[in-house]
Design a protein around this motif. Sequence first.
Motif, PDB file in Angstrom:
ATOM      1  N   UNK A  32      -4.834  25.876 -11.795  1.00  0.00           N
ATOM      2  CA  UNK A  32      -3.998  24.623 -12.100  1.00  0.00           C
ATOM      3  C   UNK A  32      -3.585  24.091 -10.375  1.00  0.00           C
ATOM      4  N   UNK A  33      -3.807  22.876 -10.513  1.00  0.00           N
ATOM      5  CA  UNK A  33      -3.073  22.244  -9.314  1.00  0.00           C
ATOM      6  C   UNK A  33      -1.983  22.035  -8.947  1.00  0.00           C
ATOM      7  N   UNK A  34      -1.577  22.229  -7.620  1.00  0.00           N
ATOM      8  CA  UNK A  34      -0.093  21.825  -7.342  1.00  0.00           C
ATOM      9  C   UNK A  34      -0.457  21.207  -5.992  1.00  0.00           C
ATOM     10  N   UNK A  35       0.336  19.956  -5.843  1.00  0.00           N
ATOM     11  CA  UNK A  35       0.285  19.419  -4.605  1.00  0.00           C
ATOM     12  C   UNK A  35       1.425  19.446  -3.746  1.00  0.00           C
ATOM     13  N   UNK A  36       1.760  19.837  -2.612  1.00  0.00           N
ATOM     14  CA  UNK A  36       2.739  20.013  -1.788  1.00  0.00           C
ATOM     15  C   UNK A  36       3.135  18.638  -0.915  1.00  0.00           C
ATOM     16  N   UNK A  37       4.234  17.952  -1.053  1.00  0.00           N
ATOM     17  CA  UNK A  37       4.068  16.485  -0.484  1.00  0.00           C
ATOM     18  C   UNK A  37       5.565  16.415   0.026  1.00  0.00           C
TER      19      UNK A  37
ATOM     20  N   UNK B 298       9.801  26.640  -0.299  1.00  0.00           N
ATOM     21  CA  UNK B 298       9.417  26.165  -1.695  1.00  0.00           C
ATOM     22  C   UNK B 298       8.614  26.686  -2.525  1.00  0.00           C
ATOM     23  N   UNK B 299       7.519  27.399  -1.865  1.00  0.00           N
ATOM     24  CA  UNK B 299       6.505  27.970  -2.861  1.00  0.00           C
ATOM     25  C   UNK B 299       7.127  29.507  -3.420  1.00  0.00           C
ATOM     26  N   UNK B 300       8.150  29.958  -2.575  1.00  0.00           N
ATOM     27  CA  UNK B 300       8.474  31.208  -3.132  1.00  0.00           C
ATOM     28  C   UNK B 300       9.162  31.209  -4.294  1.00  0.00           C
ATOM     29  N   UNK B 301       9.341  30.046  -4.867  1.00  0.00           N
ATOM     30  CA  UNK B 301      10.078  29.906  -6.262  1.00  0.00           C
ATOM     31  C   UNK B 301       8.757  29.944  -7.310  1.00  0.00           C
ATOM     32  N   UNK B 302       7.791  29.525  -7.084  1.00  0.00           N
ATOM     33  CA  UNK B 302       6.585  29.136  -7.937  1.00  0.00           C
ATOM     34  C   UNK B 302       5.963  30.526  -8.155  1.00  0.00           C
ATOM     35  N   UNK B 303       5.015  30.685  -9.458  1.00  0.00           N
ATOM     36  CA  UNK B 303       3.945  31.576  -9.733  1.00  0.00           C
ATOM     37  C   UNK B 303       2.985  31.064  -9.601  1.00  0.00           C
ATOM     38  N   UNK B 304       2.198  31.340  -8.241  1.00  0.00           N
ATOM     39  CA  UNK B 304       0.639  30.817  -8.041  1.00  0.00           C
ATOM     40  C   UNK B 304      -0.358  31.495  -8.483  1.00  0.00           C
ATOM     41  N   UNK B 305      -0.048  32.245  -9.580  1.00  0.00           N
ATOM     42  CA  UNK B 305      -1.527  32.740 -10.269  1.00  0.00           C
ATOM     43  C   UNK B 305      -2.236  31.519 -10.784  1.00  0.00           C
ATOM     44  N   UNK B 306      -3.584  31.711 -10.532  1.00  0.00           N
ATOM     45  CA  UNK B 306      -4.672  30.858 -11.032  1.00  0.00           C
ATOM     46  C   UNK B 306      -4.332  29.484 -10.761  1.00  0.00           C
ATOM     47  N   UNK B 307      -3.917  29.199  -9.368  1.00  0.00           N
ATOM     48  CA  UNK B 307      -3.332  27.995  -8.906  1.00  0.00           C
ATOM     49  C   UNK B 307      -4.221  27.652  -7.561  1.00  0.00           C
ATOM     50  N   UNK B 308      -4.390  26.281  -7.528  1.00  0.00           N
ATOM     51  CA  UNK B 308      -4.763  25.732  -6.222  1.00  0.00           C
ATOM     52  C   UNK B 308      -3.906  24.832  -5.558  1.00  0.00           C
ATOM     53  N   UNK B 309      -3.341  25.152  -4.115  1.00  0.00           N
ATOM     54  CA  UNK B 309      -2.561  24.482  -3.689  1.00  0.00           C
ATOM     55  C   UNK B 309      -3.074  23.286  -2.747  1.00  0.00           C
ATOM     56  N   UNK B 310      -2.556  22.258  -2.643  1.00  0.00           N
ATOM     57  CA  UNK B 310      -3.186  21.225  -1.716  1.00  0.00           C
ATOM     58  C   UNK B 310      -1.949  20.550  -1.117  1.00  0.00           C
ATOM     59  N   UNK B 311      -2.058  20.208   0.330  1.00  0.00           N
ATOM     60  CA  UNK B 311      -1.043  19.923   1.176  1.00  0.00           C
ATOM     61  C   UNK B 311      -1.789  18.778   2.016  1.00  0.00           C
TER      62      UNK B 311
ATOM     63  N   UNK C  89     -16.448  17.315   6.550  1.00  0.00           N
ATOM     64  CA  UNK C  89     -15.052  16.788   6.695  1.00  0.00           C
ATOM     65  C   UNK C  89     -14.510  17.771   7.745  1.00  0.00           C
ATOM     66  N   UNK C  90     -13.493  17.472   8.639  1.00  0.00           N
ATOM     67  CA  UNK C  90     -12.860  18.498   9.482  1.00  0.00           C
ATOM     68  C   UNK C  90     -11.695  18.999   9.084  1.00  0.00           C
ATOM     69  N   UNK C  91     -11.334  18.501   7.564  1.00  0.00           N
ATOM     70  CA  UNK C  91     -10.169  18.981   7.385  1.00  0.00           C
ATOM     71  C   UNK C  91      -9.925  20.364   7.048  1.00  0.00           C
ATOM     72  N   UNK C  92      -8.858  20.914   7.243  1.00  0.00           N
ATOM     73  CA  UNK C  92      -8.526  22.300   6.740  1.00  0.00           C
ATOM     74  C   UNK C  92      -8.796  22.828   5.386  1.00  0.00           C
ATOM     75  N   UNK C  93      -9.107  23.842   5.032  1.00  0.00           N
ATOM     76  CA  UNK C  93      -9.507  24.265   3.818  1.00  0.00           C
ATOM     77  C   UNK C  93      -8.250  24.518   2.908  1.00  0.00           C
ATOM     78  N   UNK C  94      -8.639  24.174   1.607  1.00  0.00           N
ATOM     79  CA  UNK C  94      -7.233  24.373   0.639  1.00  0.00           C
ATOM     80  C   UNK C  94      -7.121  25.943   0.329  1.00  0.00           C
ATOM     81  N   UNK C  95      -6.102  26.305  -0.158  1.00  0.00           N
ATOM     82  CA  UNK C  95      -5.995  27.719  -0.537  1.00  0.00           C
ATOM     83  C   UNK C  95      -6.006  27.873  -2.145  1.00  0.00           C
ATOM     84  N   UNK C  96      -6.376  28.878  -2.648  1.00  0.00           N
ATOM     85  CA  UNK C  96      -6.308  29.181  -4.073  1.00  0.00           C
ATOM     86  C   UNK C  96      -5.452  30.389  -4.145  1.00  0.00           C
ATOM     87  N   UNK C  97      -4.812  30.393  -5.303  1.00  0.00           N
ATOM     88  CA  UNK C  97      -3.934  31.812  -5.636  1.00  0.00           C
ATOM     89  C   UNK C  97      -4.355  32.086  -7.102  1.00  0.00           C
TER      90      UNK C  97
END
Length: 227
Positions: free
Chosen positions: A128-133, A179-192, A219-227
């Motif tokens: 499940x994708x979640x974007x932080x912005x 911010x993310x402390x309040x979320x269940x990040x199981x089966x989640x991909x976080x992008x920022x 791409x030199x961009x930092x990797x995303x993280x999956x949870x």
Amino acid sequence: MLDQLTRAEAAAPVADAVRLHHYLALVPDPRGRRGRLYPLVRLLSAAAASVLVGARSLTAIGEWLADAPRRALRALGFAPDPLTGRIPVPHPGAVRRLLARLDGDALDAAIGFFLTARNTPTAAGGLRPIAVDGKTVRGSRPATSPAIALLAAMTHTGDVLAQRQVADKSNEIPAFAPLLDTLDMTHTVITADALDTQHAHGTYLRERGARRRRPSPWSPAAPQAQA
């Protein structure tokens, strides 16, 4: 304060507001014990219903409650007077004052829990994708202080799952983990964005059970993280 709901799709606004009851019970009541004519959950559910049907200000929320259809009020828990049959509702001014006194972080968290539970779309592979912005609240810049800045966690369908105000004279970085402390990040991909690609953030996501995705060689961009 209820702006997380302004971007939420609601085919049945009153029904969604009724489903919010369980989550809104987590919000502390700022009123004294004496003189509470209406339960807080009932009032907040009514305010949520008004936002889901289009109210965008405290005044509009109070006006919707005053003019709401009888069936909507009954669904939200307002009972008719046994003598007159009329359904009494609080004065719009009382609703506005109550909303202004609420713990904004607690209300944001309650709505975020609801939207997280309701959100079903997943990314490829079951993630499940979640974007932080970050964003600046329009019209919030007074003459003597900076505009209000918020850091938000959103689904790719536009639901705001959590948001947190960024402290004055600071930036988004210290607000990322709270911010993310309040979320269940199981089966989640976080992008920022690039500002949040911090080593400490990577450590935090791994501690929450995240796995690092290998970055693209193009791409030199930092990797995303999956949870």
